[in-house]
Structures are given as C-alpha cells and as structure tokens.
Design a protein around this motif. Structure first.
Motif, PDB file in Angstrom:
ATOM      1  N   CYS A   1       5.065   2.405  -0.979  1.00 22.70           N
ATOM      2  CA  CYS A   1       5.962   2.993   0.840  1.00 22.70           C
ATOM      3  C   CYS A   1       7.034   2.380   0.955  1.00 22.70           C
ATOM      4  O   CYS A   1       6.732   0.583   1.837  1.00 22.70           O
TER       5      CYS A   1
ATOM      6  N   CYS B   1       3.774  12.028   4.841  1.00 29.38           N
ATOM      7  CA  CYS B   1       3.657  10.670   3.196  1.00 29.38           C
ATOM      8  C   CYS B   1       5.121  11.308   3.063  1.00 29.38           C
ATOM      9  O   CYS B   1       4.787  11.687   2.076  1.00 29.38           O
ATOM     10  N   VAL B   2       5.859   9.791   1.803  1.00 33.07           N
ATOM     11  CA  VAL B   2       6.623  10.315   1.246  1.00 33.07           C
ATOM     12  C   VAL B   2       6.567   9.830  -0.369  1.00 33.07           C
ATOM     13  O   VAL B   2       7.023   9.421  -1.274  1.00 33.07           O
TER      14      VAL B   2
ATOM     15  N   CYS C   1      -0.209   1.185   3.706  1.00 33.03           N
ATOM     16  CA  CYS C   1       0.332   2.464   4.230  1.00 33.03           C
ATOM     17  C   CYS C   1       0.641   2.580   5.938  1.00 33.03           C
ATOM     18  O   CYS C   1      -0.786   1.187   5.736  1.00 33.03           O
ATOM     19  N   SER C   2       0.954   2.749   6.893  1.00 32.79           N
ATOM     20  CA  SER C   2       1.000   2.866   8.223  1.00 32.79           C
ATOM     21  C   SER C   2       0.117   4.040   8.826  1.00 32.79           C
ATOM     22  O   SER C   2       0.606   4.307   9.599  1.00 32.79           O
ATOM     23  N   GLU C   3       0.124   5.034   7.407  1.00 34.19           N
ATOM     24  CA  GLU C   3      -0.246   5.682   8.353  1.00 34.19           C
ATOM     25  C   GLU C   3       0.394   7.099   9.057  1.00 34.19           C
ATOM     26  O   GLU C   3       0.330   7.060  10.699  1.00 34.19           O
ATOM     27  N   CYS C   4       1.910   6.715   8.868  1.00 29.54           N
ATOM     28  CA  CYS C   4       3.399   8.114   9.735  1.00 29.54           C
ATOM     29  C   CYS C   4       2.831   8.822   9.451  1.00 29.54           C
ATOM     30  O   CYS C   4       3.278  10.016  10.257  1.00 29.54           O
TER      31      CYS C   4
HETATM   32  S1  SF4 Z   1       4.874   7.419   3.713  1.00 31.30           S
HETATM   33 FE1  SF4 Z   1       2.500   7.167   2.659  1.00 31.30          FE
HETATM   34  S2  SF4 Z   1       1.506   5.179   1.933  1.00 31.30           S
HETATM   35 FE2  SF4 Z   1       3.482   4.683   4.002  1.00 31.30          FE
HETATM   36  S3  SF4 Z   1       2.823   4.753   5.528  1.00 31.30           S
HETATM   37 FE3  SF4 Z   1       3.279   6.577   5.731  1.00 31.30          FE
HETATM   38  S4  SF4 Z   1       1.027   8.104   4.668  1.00 31.30           S
HETATM   39 FE4  SF4 Z   1       1.683   5.457   4.386  1.00 31.30          FE
END
Ligand code: SF4
Ligand code: SF4
Length: 219
Positions: free
Chosen positions: A151, A142-143, A136-139
């Motif tokens: 991910c 979340c998808v 997880c890149s902590e974007c």
């Molecule tokens: S999509 Fe979800 S699992 Fe992927 S980086 Fe974003 S928060 Fe993390």
C-alpha cells in the motif's frame, strides 16, 4: 485490528477527577490483543485507580466492546452497578467507548463515559504478541491490485500514488531512513511478478468522497 495504547495515567486520572465510583470496562477483542484492555490490563487499571482513592464498583471484559450486542450482554446482569457508578472507564478503542456510551443511553442512563486508551490505527500482526504494523489506512478506494499488494497510501511517508518522490536513498525513505521506501518495494515486487507495466499507471487524485465520514456498512 485497532491498535490501542494506554493514555498517560495523569490524563486518565484527570478525566476521572470528579468521579469516585468507577466501572471499568475492557475489551476482549483488539484491545486484548494489543495488551491494553484485556483482563490483565483491567486488573492493572483497577489497582491504579484504587491506589488513587477511587472505588471500583465493577470491572470486566466484554467479548467485543465495539459490538453493541456483546456490550448489552455484559451490562444486563450488572445494571445496579452501572446505575450506581459515577463514571465508566473504557479500555477499548474510540469505537468501543462510543458503543458503551450508546448502551448507557439505551438503558436511559446519563453516565460519564471516559476512554483510558488512545487508538493508534489499523494494525496488522507481523510477529504475534510482539510487533504490529499499520498497513492499511482504510482509504475506501484500494489500489493494491496494481501495486503488488503493497500500500503506497500507508507505507509511503507521503502517501504518494504515482511513484516515488525522488528522495529515496539505498532503498530507504528520505523521511525516515529506518524505513524502506514503499515505492522501491512496489517496484521490486512488480518486477518479480512480471507486472512492471503497472508502475506507469496514472492515478487521479484519490476520491476521498468514497471515504466520507462516518462511513457505514449497511446489510
Ligand atoms: S489503498 Fe488499499 S491498503 Fe491502502 S489504504 Fe487504501 S484500502 Fe488500505
Ligand atoms: S522516499 Fe519513498 S516512501 Fe519515502 S516519501 Fe519518498 S516515495 Fe515515499
């Protein structure tokens, strides 16, 4: 957990070149699990520094060095050593280093605070004690609910949100043939779940304003 690895020894010694009396602080949280900042690694660092002419004023491992209250509890009985040292060397993530710096400032001290580690990402335990993987890149957006809990931001080499790049061969990534193509994994997973319709979801470019830094959690 936050993955951390030791900086090259020459980089650590370079940062400490003008400091004689050193206070070494590890971390009993992530850095301990990552085998970079627990008691064993603090002891190893003490030996390294002593063999390079440093005087170790104090050394120890707070329960969690990213948590200011644990850092205060750790430092409170060691205030004379903290005042006496020329520099604090932290074997913790970048956050831990800054929490230690914050603590020294709260005590009214102006201390050099250095990092002995490089932080290398949000790591998840795959094989305990042996293998950690960034998943997880902590974007901040979340998808996973539509990708079968795999991910694409992190596991696709190009971070593609809307399906594969077309370079995948035999299920492997064109950037690194040792790695599975994330989108092949997502496709197979969605197929098994009976949710293949999800692959036709179109994702707008991610709204990274949701991940503007520094991010905060306010309770
Ligand atoms: S999509 Fe979800 S699992 Fe992927 S980086 Fe974003 S928060 Fe993390
Ligand atoms: S081959 Fe797959 S994992 Fe690699 S960059 Fe293309 S879509 Fe992403």
């Amino acid at each position: 957990m936050i993955g951390t690895v030791w900086k090259p020894e020459e980089e650590i010694l370079g940062a400490l070149q003008n400091a004689k009396n050193i206070f070494v602080v590890g971390c009993g949280g992530c850095a301990k699990v990552a085998r970079s900042g627990g008691q064993l690694e603090v002891d190893k660092m003490v030996k390294l520094l002593e063999s390079n002419g440093k005087n170790i004023i104090a050394a120890g491992v707070p329960e969690r060095t990213c948590y200011i209250q644990f850092v205060r509890t750790f430092f409170d009985p060691k205030m004379s050593e903290l005042k006496e040292c020329d520099a604090v060397l932290v074997l913790g993530c970048g956050g831990a280093v800054q929490v230690v710096r914050q603590a020294t400032e709260e005590y009214g001290l102006v201390k050099h605070v250095y990092s002995g580690l490089n932080s290398v990402g949000h790591m998840d335990t795959i094989v305990p004690g042996e293998y950690f993987l960034e998943q997880c890149s902590e974007c901040g957006d979340c998808v996973l609910n539509l990708t079968g809990a795999i991910c694409p931001v992190t596991k696709c080499s190009k971070g593609l949100l809307n399906g594969p790049c077309g370079g995948s061969k035999d299920g492997k990534c064109e950037v690194d043939p040792e790695r599975d193509c994330a989108w092949v994994l997502i496709y197979e997973r969605l197929k098994a779940l009976g949710q293949l319709e999800n692959v036709s979801t179109y994702w707008e470019p991610k709204d990274y304003s949701k991940a503007a830094r520094p991010r905060k959690l306010v309770f």
